[in-house]
Design a protein around this motif. Sequence first.
Motif, short mmCIF file in Angstrom:
data_model
loop_
_atom_site.label_atom_id
_atom_site.label_comp_id
_atom_site.label_asym_id
_atom_site.label_seq_id
_atom_site.Cartn_x
_atom_site.Cartn_y
_atom_site.Cartn_z
N THR A 1 0.99 -1.27 0.15
CA THR A 1 0.10 0.07 0.03
C THR A 1 0.76 1.24 0.02
OG1 THR A 1 -1.77 -1.26 1.07
CG2 THR A 1 -2.04 1.17 1.37
N TRP A 2 1.93 1.37 0.87
CA TRP A 2 2.86 2.19 0.96
C TRP A 2 3.56 2.47 -0.36
CZ3 TRP A 2 4.71 6.36 3.62
CH2 TRP A 2 6.05 6.80 3.20
N ARG A 3 3.88 1.36 -1.15
CA ARG A 3 4.59 1.66 -2.42
C ARG A 3 3.91 2.06 -3.37
NH1 ARG A 3 8.04 -3.94 -2.29
NH2 ARG A 3 9.58 -3.50 -0.73
N LYS A 4 2.57 1.66 -3.42
CA LYS A 4 1.32 2.19 -4.47
C LYS A 4 1.22 3.69 -4.26
CE LYS A 4 -3.04 1.25 -6.33
NZ LYS A 4 -4.32 0.51 -6.15
N ALA A 5 1.16 4.21 -3.14
CA ALA A 5 0.83 5.53 -2.77
C ALA A 5 2.20 6.34 -3.17
CB ALA A 5 0.54 5.52 -1.48
N ARG A 6 3.50 5.69 -2.99
CA ARG A 6 4.62 6.51 -3.15
C ARG A 6 5.27 6.24 -4.73
NH1 ARG A 6 6.20 10.32 -0.41
NH2 ARG A 6 8.40 9.87 -0.61
N ASN A 7 4.33 5.60 -5.57
CA ASN A 7 4.72 5.46 -6.95
C ASN A 7 6.02 4.34 -6.82
OD1 ASN A 7 2.96 7.03 -8.02
ND2 ASN A 7 4.16 8.83 -7.52
N GLY A 8 5.94 3.36 -6.32
CA GLY A 8 6.87 2.22 -6.21
C GLY A 8 7.91 2.40 -5.32
#
Length: 157
Positions: free
Chosen positions: A93-100
């Motif tokens: 979820t964090w990576r998706k919100a932070r663009n990878g």
Amino acid sequence: MNADWTSFEARLRAHPAGVHQFQPSAIATCLERATSRVGALPSFCEAMLSSTNGIELFINGGPFATLFGVSPATPVSPLEWAPDWYIDAFTPTWRKARNGGTDVVTGVTCYGTLFVFRTRQTVQEWDTQAGDWYSEEGPVDEWLERLIVEGEEFMKA
């Protein structure tokens, strides 16, 4: 303090009973499933997971901070442990919100600061209220020392 799980765990276990709540250790299949979702885990987390699958730290009415484990084979009641508070649940979820990226989210404080491993050996804290970095990226041992100092202060409140 060395950035190793053994030293950190010994300091935590020196506190009186009930100050911390340790979950049972992660089993190998859960760890394998987690790493297939998020990649290699920071070495500190690998060591921690061999002993405990997450910890509620400095409990004083509620925990000061939570260090995430990995999703267990048998789900824990959401009343005991938040279903998203696992490395392999929160990190995507964090990576998706932070663009990878390759960040690994390993915990949260009671005031909403996330612990984010930026590399396998460095940590940075993200302030969810401000939507910005709360701290500079730094070595794990400095973060652990700060966590203990702030947790002990929390216990005095």
